[in-house]
Design a protein around this motif. Structure first.
Motif, mmCIF file in Angstrom:
data_model
loop_
_atom_site.group_PDB
_atom_site.id
_atom_site.type_symbol
_atom_site.label_atom_id
_atom_site.label_comp_id
_atom_site.label_asym_id
_atom_site.label_seq_id
_atom_site.Cartn_x
_atom_site.Cartn_y
_atom_site.Cartn_z
ATOM 1 N N LEU A 163 -0.379 2.360 5.412
ATOM 2 C CA LEU A 163 -0.953 3.255 6.683
ATOM 3 C C LEU A 163 0.085 4.566 6.971
ATOM 4 C CD1 LEU A 163 -1.460 0.122 9.207
ATOM 5 C CD2 LEU A 163 -3.280 1.853 8.587
ATOM 6 N N THR A 164 1.260 4.341 6.584
ATOM 7 C CA THR A 164 1.999 5.537 6.863
ATOM 8 C C THR A 164 1.722 6.564 5.896
ATOM 9 O OG1 THR A 164 3.800 4.281 5.892
ATOM 10 C CG2 THR A 164 4.083 4.372 8.047
ATOM 11 N N THR A 165 1.441 6.203 4.767
ATOM 12 C CA THR A 165 1.234 7.271 3.631
ATOM 13 C C THR A 165 -0.180 7.844 3.874
ATOM 14 O OG1 THR A 165 0.469 5.911 2.117
ATOM 15 C CG2 THR A 165 2.572 6.490 1.578
ATOM 16 N N GLY A 166 -1.222 7.349 4.891
ATOM 17 C CA GLY A 166 -2.427 7.699 5.241
ATOM 18 C C GLY A 166 -3.382 7.246 4.033
ATOM 19 N N LYS A 167 -3.035 6.210 3.326
ATOM 20 C CA LYS A 167 -4.142 5.731 2.189
ATOM 21 C C LYS A 167 -5.075 4.820 2.936
ATOM 22 C CE LYS A 167 -2.589 6.668 -2.350
ATOM 23 N NZ LYS A 167 -2.592 6.136 -3.634
ATOM 24 N N LEU A 168 -4.338 4.282 4.017
ATOM 25 C CA LEU A 168 -5.238 3.550 4.687
ATOM 26 C C LEU A 168 -5.197 4.044 6.140
ATOM 27 C CD1 LEU A 168 -6.717 0.715 4.182
ATOM 28 C CD2 LEU A 168 -4.699 -0.271 5.223
ATOM 29 N N ARG A 169 -6.385 3.919 6.599
ATOM 30 C CA ARG A 169 -6.665 4.449 8.177
ATOM 31 C C ARG A 169 -7.416 3.537 8.958
ATOM 32 N NH1 ARG A 169 -9.929 8.364 10.285
ATOM 33 N NH2 ARG A 169 -10.869 8.530 8.341
ATOM 34 N N VAL A 170 -6.995 3.499 10.352
ATOM 35 C CA VAL A 170 -7.841 2.276 10.979
ATOM 36 C C VAL A 170 -8.217 3.246 12.293
ATOM 37 C CG1 VAL A 170 -7.689 0.255 12.425
ATOM 38 C CG2 VAL A 170 -6.595 0.257 10.170
#
Lengths: 389, 157
Positions: A89-96
């Motif tokens: 989430l913090t690296t932006g590879k996963l976004r919610v």
């Protein structure tokens, strides 16, 4: 479709209905959208204990929350726990998009954790047969004289004769004419039986294994050999660890003394009794025998409230244990400082506020006490305060 | 505002709360502790850890040698089920979480093959007759509790 950590994105969605726990989700009504770059889009609809998983072409519509993964590796990694969801989430590879917190608590509750399918063993029947002579145990086979034939059909199969005589064992290609017993079965069944994934008994009764000749001899053969160990299998026998769980019961005694005795007498009559300092005139709630400022005995009691005004509130989100029961308290809850009517300024009383009133609660709001049906002169008599509308 | 008086001598409204507090607790006995208890439970054997350098054997198990700090967590050795009482105390305090009915003897038993004593309960001998130097043997619990009490107590040989 790309494979990471031994699985594909489609595997995760295909197993979702199987991993779904309807009991846990019977009060849920939510649609979750998934997008995995390069793999596709899925919509998962959970409604009152039912689940619908569909692959979506085009836009994800009607989803309360959507999850977007930059690539298949991120999605599979986070699902399996190989990649920390927070890192992704913090690296932006996963976004919610939507309620992250809800998702983090809901998903583990209503789904069984996904695990990658186990790789099928690459061992074939031929490999197992080739180890027979080294697994032979002469001590167990003393005085035995027999020829066992294996007719194994399919990939990796073949025909072999195992000759046991005079404490020696030999394997020969092809089937001898004077077999004690002949076993006919698909090669994969034989492999399964040897690895212990298929029970020999059920394979026989279901007709997958055919025996010709001395059936007792067939049953006895396993005794003459050490168990075959799959060289590809990881030695992953779990270590047993012990955790001792106990609930200790601690006896407690609390003597009220005169001041607290009066306080509980007041609660029984649904009254808030504070005592008054004869020197500074300050009301003390809950009552103390000595004025905390003047250090003189306070013998006079007055009734305060019952209504009051909120002067401050602490909203608690930390799930702390209830000291009386040890059970974890439901969060959030609020401890409010309530200045009861007729109390001296700054002499507020600290107590719970009704959970339903939490969102509307604010400093300056008027509140009234809610009492237990039957008051007994104990600390459970006063339930909470609620907004006085 | 009506006031009422309650002097310190007035005990009319005084009373005592009797309460019970539940304390849920879990204790992980550790990797070595687990092995030690499992050996007691499944093999009825007391295991120790031996330092290959100092030639000292420790029981109950510890990860590092007490003397040279060598990691010894893999070096398991089997100890005898018999030993000598090297010290003891009589427990008379009536604590409700104690494992046995008081009074009982808490002994330190130096097992055969061990260099440190194991503290455990001693039974089968009167409190008046217990002596340092007594020979004791381990008695295992017939039913497992998955705790140190799978070794139930020691008694005279």
């Amino acid at each position: 479709m790309a494979e990471f950590y031994g699985t594909t994105v489609a595997d995760i969605f295909n197993t979702m209905p199987k991993r779904f726990k309807p009991e846990e989700a019977k009060d849920e009504d939510i649609a979750i959208g998934y997008e995995c770059k390069g793999e596709g889009k899925w919509k998962v609809t959970i409604k009152h204990g039912t689940i619908k998983v569909e692959e979506v072409k085009g836009d994800l519509k009607g989803c309360a929350t959507t999850i977007h993964a930059a690539d298949a590796e991120t999605f599979i990694g986070t699902t399996l726990g190989k990649i920390q969801a927070m890192d992704a989430l913090t690296t932006g590879k996963l976004r919610v998009v939507g309620d992250v917190k809800l998702l983090m608590t809901l998903l583990p509750k209503i789904f069984v954790q996904y695990t990658a399918p186990e790789k099928k063993s690459s061992v074939v029947a031929k490999d197992i047969i080739s180890t027979i002579t080294e697994r032979f145990r002469p001590d167990k086979a003393a005085g035995v004289d027999m020829k066992v034939g294996y007719d194994l059909a399919g990939e990796g199969g073949g025909k072999w004769t195992i000759v046991i005589k005079d404490g020696k064992c030999a394997v020969k290609e092809g089937l001898a004419k004077d077999l004690t017993v002949k076993m006919t079965m698909p090669a994969e069944i034989y492999v399964g039986m040897m690895l212990g994934t298929i029970s020999g008994e059920s394979a026989f009764t279901s007709g997958q294994v055919k025996l010709d000749g001395d059936m007792m001899a067939a049953g006895a053969t396993s005794r003459f050999f050490n168990k075959f160990v799959d060289p590809n299998a990881k030695a992953s026998e779990a270590e047993e660890l012990i955790t001792i769980k106990v609930t200790n019961s601690i006896n407690c005694r609390f003597a009220t003394g005169t001041a607290y005795g009066m306080w509980f007498k007041g609660l029984k009559e649904k009254k808030f009794l504070a005592n008054v300092c004869p020197k500074c005139g300050r009301t003390q709630i809950t009552p103390r025998e000595i004025c905390a400022f003047c250090r003189v005995r306070c013998n006079e009691f007055v009734e305060l409230g019952p209504r009051g005004t909120i002067t401050a509130a602490d909203v608690v989100y930390f799930a702390s244990p209830d000291p009386l029961t040890g059970a974890v308290r439901e969060t959030p809850y609020a401890m409010c400082w309530i200045l009861l009517d007729n109390a001296s300024p700054q002499e507020a009383f600290c107590f719970d506020i009704k959970r339903e009133d939490l969102p509307k609660m604010k400093v300056g709001a008027r509140v009234r006490p809610v009492w237990a049906k039957e008051t007994k002169g104990t600390f459970t008599d006063l339930l909470y305060f609620e907004l006085d509308k | 505002m009506t006031t009422m008086t309650c002097k310190k001598e007035d005990t009319t409204n005084c009373f005592v709360f009797e309460g019970k507090m539940a304390l849920p607790n879990q204790y992980f006995v550790g990797r070595l502790g687990s092995k030690f208890i499992i050996a007691l439970r499944d093999k009825k054997k007391i295991m120790g850890l031996k330092c290959p350098k100092c030639k000292k054997t420790f029981v109950p198990p510890r990860e590092y040698c007490h003397f040279c700090q060598t990691k010894i967590d893999e070096n398991w050795v089997e100890l005898g089920n018999e030993g000598v009482l090297v010290n003891y105390a009589v427990v008379r305090y009536l604590g409700k979480h104690l494992p046995k009915k008081v009074p009982y003897i808490l002994g330190q038993i130096k097992l055969k093959g061990a260099d440190t004593p194991l503290t455990h309960i001693v039974e089968g001998v009167d409190i008046k007759d217990v002596r340092i130097g007594m020979k004791l043997k381990a008695v295992f619990a017939p039913k497992t509790t998955n705790t140190l009490l799978d070794l139930d107590h020691f008694e005279p040989v």
